[in-house]
Write a protein that holds these residues in place. Structure first.
Motif, mmCIF file in Angstrom:
data_model
loop_
_atom_site.group_PDB
_atom_site.id
_atom_site.type_symbol
_atom_site.label_atom_id
_atom_site.label_comp_id
_atom_site.label_asym_id
_atom_site.label_seq_id
_atom_site.Cartn_x
_atom_site.Cartn_y
_atom_site.Cartn_z
ATOM 1 N N PRO A 296 -18.201 -6.032 -44.468
ATOM 2 C CA PRO A 296 -19.593 -6.096 -43.857
ATOM 3 C C PRO A 296 -19.450 -7.242 -42.872
ATOM 4 O O PRO A 296 -18.957 -8.292 -43.031
ATOM 5 N N SER A 297 -20.496 -7.068 -41.970
ATOM 6 C CA SER A 297 -20.639 -8.040 -41.005
ATOM 7 C C SER A 297 -21.239 -9.393 -41.631
ATOM 8 O O SER A 297 -21.837 -9.357 -42.633
ATOM 9 N N GLY A 298 -20.894 -10.429 -41.027
ATOM 10 C CA GLY A 298 -21.157 -11.778 -41.657
ATOM 11 C C GLY A 298 -20.072 -12.689 -42.432
ATOM 12 O O GLY A 298 -20.290 -13.648 -42.722
ATOM 13 N N LEU A 299 -19.103 -11.665 -42.945
ATOM 14 C CA LEU A 299 -18.042 -12.025 -43.853
ATOM 15 C C LEU A 299 -17.007 -12.702 -42.784
ATOM 16 O O LEU A 299 -16.324 -12.069 -42.189
ATOM 17 N N ARG A 300 -16.812 -14.180 -43.246
ATOM 18 C CA ARG A 300 -15.744 -14.766 -42.248
ATOM 19 C C ARG A 300 -14.645 -15.575 -43.114
ATOM 20 O O ARG A 300 -14.824 -16.680 -43.417
ATOM 21 N N LEU A 301 -14.027 -14.755 -44.209
ATOM 22 C CA LEU A 301 -13.456 -15.547 -45.116
ATOM 23 C C LEU A 301 -12.435 -16.427 -44.591
ATOM 24 O O LEU A 301 -11.386 -15.993 -43.496
ATOM 25 N N ARG A 302 -12.015 -17.560 -45.176
ATOM 26 C CA ARG A 302 -10.961 -18.400 -44.815
ATOM 27 C C ARG A 302 -10.004 -18.634 -46.126
ATOM 28 O O ARG A 302 -10.612 -18.623 -47.182
ATOM 29 N N PRO A 303 -8.866 -19.177 -45.816
ATOM 30 C CA PRO A 303 -8.068 -19.619 -47.081
ATOM 31 C C PRO A 303 -8.702 -20.808 -47.704
ATOM 32 O O PRO A 303 -9.276 -21.437 -47.023
ATOM 33 N N GLY A 304 -8.271 -20.895 -48.846
ATOM 34 C CA GLY A 304 -8.756 -21.893 -49.737
ATOM 35 C C GLY A 304 -9.278 -21.537 -51.097
ATOM 36 O O GLY A 304 -9.441 -20.516 -51.419
ATOM 37 N N LEU A 305 -10.007 -22.417 -51.670
ATOM 38 C CA LEU A 305 -10.671 -22.288 -53.265
ATOM 39 C C LEU A 305 -11.863 -21.659 -52.927
ATOM 40 O O LEU A 305 -12.951 -22.264 -51.905
ATOM 41 N N VAL B 285 -11.146 -19.635 -57.575
ATOM 42 C CA VAL B 285 -10.117 -18.500 -57.163
ATOM 43 C C VAL B 285 -9.746 -18.916 -55.945
ATOM 44 O O VAL B 285 -10.282 -19.312 -54.747
ATOM 45 N N ASN B 286 -8.393 -19.086 -55.817
ATOM 46 C CA ASN B 286 -7.588 -19.494 -54.513
ATOM 47 C C ASN B 286 -7.563 -18.172 -53.499
ATOM 48 O O ASN B 286 -6.792 -17.178 -53.989
ATOM 49 N N LEU B 287 -7.997 -18.372 -52.608
ATOM 50 C CA LEU B 287 -7.798 -17.238 -51.285
ATOM 51 C C LEU B 287 -6.492 -17.625 -50.650
ATOM 52 O O LEU B 287 -6.666 -18.560 -49.686
ATOM 53 N N SER B 288 -5.540 -16.977 -50.663
ATOM 54 C CA SER B 288 -4.279 -17.538 -49.973
ATOM 55 C C SER B 288 -4.229 -16.969 -48.419
ATOM 56 O O SER B 288 -5.191 -15.975 -48.265
ATOM 57 N N PRO B 289 -3.537 -17.401 -47.748
ATOM 58 C CA PRO B 289 -3.441 -16.927 -46.226
ATOM 59 C C PRO B 289 -2.917 -15.233 -46.199
ATOM 60 O O PRO B 289 -3.545 -14.839 -45.512
ATOM 61 N N GLU B 290 -2.145 -15.192 -47.164
ATOM 62 C CA GLU B 290 -1.703 -13.867 -47.183
ATOM 63 C C GLU B 290 -2.652 -12.882 -47.801
ATOM 64 O O GLU B 290 -2.828 -11.874 -47.290
ATOM 65 N N SER C 180 -17.426 -17.484 -51.310
ATOM 66 C CA SER C 180 -16.836 -18.709 -50.670
ATOM 67 C C SER C 180 -17.501 -19.045 -49.454
ATOM 68 O O SER C 180 -18.447 -18.608 -49.160
ATOM 69 N N THR C 181 -16.866 -20.115 -48.882
ATOM 70 C CA THR C 181 -17.705 -20.396 -47.625
ATOM 71 C C THR C 181 -17.836 -19.556 -46.365
ATOM 72 O O THR C 181 -18.445 -19.843 -45.305
ATOM 73 N N GLY C 182 -16.915 -18.534 -46.487
ATOM 74 C CA GLY C 182 -17.158 -17.467 -45.402
ATOM 75 C C GLY C 182 -17.973 -16.377 -45.943
ATOM 76 O O GLY C 182 -18.340 -15.383 -44.882
ATOM 77 N N LYS D 242 -23.501 -11.258 -49.841
ATOM 78 C CA LYS D 242 -22.352 -10.165 -50.234
ATOM 79 C C LYS D 242 -21.143 -10.755 -50.893
ATOM 80 O O LYS D 242 -19.953 -11.073 -50.301
ATOM 81 N N PRO D 243 -21.098 -10.997 -52.306
ATOM 82 C CA PRO D 243 -19.980 -11.601 -52.899
ATOM 83 C C PRO D 243 -18.999 -10.234 -53.174
ATOM 84 O O PRO D 243 -19.326 -9.435 -52.951
ATOM 85 N N LEU D 244 -17.613 -10.968 -53.362
ATOM 86 C CA LEU D 244 -16.645 -9.883 -53.432
ATOM 87 C C LEU D 244 -16.132 -9.864 -55.007
ATOM 88 O O LEU D 244 -16.315 -10.841 -55.891
ATOM 89 N N VAL D 245 -15.791 -8.578 -55.292
ATOM 90 C CA VAL D 245 -15.184 -8.478 -56.487
ATOM 91 C C VAL D 245 -13.681 -8.537 -55.986
ATOM 92 O O VAL D 245 -13.326 -7.401 -55.191
ATOM 93 N N ILE D 246 -13.008 -9.213 -56.728
ATOM 94 C CA ILE D 246 -11.493 -9.456 -56.515
ATOM 95 C C ILE D 246 -10.552 -9.459 -57.593
ATOM 96 O O ILE D 246 -10.872 -10.207 -58.668
ATOM 97 N N GLU D 247 -9.577 -8.591 -57.690
ATOM 98 C CA GLU D 247 -8.693 -8.725 -58.719
ATOM 99 C C GLU D 247 -7.683 -9.991 -58.557
ATOM 100 O O GLU D 247 -7.131 -10.068 -57.639
ATOM 101 N N CYS D 248 -7.600 -10.579 -59.571
ATOM 102 C CA CYS D 248 -6.902 -11.871 -59.664
ATOM 103 C C CYS D 248 -5.781 -11.822 -60.599
ATOM 104 O O CYS D 248 -5.956 -11.376 -61.500
#
Length: 279
Positions: free
Chosen positions: A102-111, A86-91, A52-54, A20-26
């Motif tokens: 989708p179920s199973g995605l548990r994203l956390r802040p970090g690279l 890609v840095n996933l900030s807390p914000e 990410s690890t999530g 379940k990879p994400l497409v993210i605008e960065c």
């Protein structure tokens, strides 16, 4: 050197893969930090495919494989989407609470590991016609996948290994390889017979199921550029290629480095094995 980008907006979640990879605008992290608003927006903002690890079935070792596999492929002359961090900030993570994920995605802040999102790609169909440039790239991709023991670019499952997804596309008459998380499958103690030497790739069970094996059969191939690049993969060069990957992801790098170095030191035998795979 990997560039670091800052996640700003979730575009979509790709549903056709188990991770379940994400497409993210960065935006470029350094540009964001400097507050420079006078630059061309087309050069500041980009879409990336991000894992990410999530993500389901993703851990730090697979993020290493994803990034280092991509970096190594490019060093061996293979066309791939640009690899990035890609840095996933807390914000950014907080903003996802408003989105139905989708179920199973548990994203956390970090690279996270990313690569350039390239629209309008045509998935390679096994057995389809390949032009001369595509055949040259097809050979490099097959050689790379056997070098790294990547079972994830096969026509079909091979002895339970791989998923039949070719992870390769065509654009403007050129092949593009992507999705490298199953590179270096020897790290996971898969049973490939009587412990073949790293360069004995004809013994790999998925070698005969590779998507490009049949198109490359009975073709006049020039492997010299690929093999010359392979010979140049010293420990120092491999260390340099991995230097911008987060250290916590690189715990298995010594094993990967040893494997590739052994093949590089036995390039003539590796070439013989490649030709054996294509018979």
């Amino acid at each position: 050197m990997l560039k670091t980008w800052e996640a700003r907006r979730l575009e979509t979640v790709l549903q056709n893969g188990k991770t379940k990879p994400l497409v993210i605008e960065c935006v470029r992290s350094s540009i964001f930090e400097n507050g420079d608003t006078d630059l061309d927006p087309s050069k500041v903002k980009k879409l990336f495919v991000v894992k990410s690890t999530g993500n389901p079935e993703i851990h730090e070792a697979s993020l290493f494989c994803e990034l280092f596999g991509n970096i190594l492929a490019r060093d061996l002359g293979i066309n791939t989407p640009e690899p990035v961090l890609v840095n996933l900030s807390p914000e950014f993570i907080q903003s996802l609470t408003l989105v139905s994920l989708p179920s199973g995605l548990r994203l956390r802040p970090g690279l996270a590991a990313g690569c350039e999102f390239i629209p309008r790609l045509t998935q390679v169909v096994p057995g389809s016609f390949l032009n001369d440039d595509e055949l040259s790239q097809a050979f490099r991709i097959l050689a790379f996948d056997l070098l790294t023991q990547n079972p994830d670019r096969t026509r079909e499952k091979a002895d339970g290994v791989g998923n039949g997804n070719v992870n390769c596309a065509s654009r403007s008459g050129k092949l593009l390889a992507f999705d490298f998380e199953l590179c270096f499958s020897f790290l996971y103690a898969l049973s490939f017979g009587k412990n073949p030497k790293p360069w004995q790739v004809s013994k790999l069970p998925f070698a005969r199921s590779h998507v490009f094996r049949i198109p490359l059969q009975d073709r006049t191939l020039d492997p010299e550029d690929f093999l010359s690049r392979l010979k140049g993969l010293s420990v120092a060069r491999l260390t340099e290629l991995s230097s911008s990957i987060p250290e916590s992801w690189c715990s298995r790098f010594p094993e990967v480095c040893s494997h590739i170095s052994q093949v590089a030191k036995n390039t003539p035998q590796f070439e013989i094995e490649l030709r054996r795979c294509l018979k």
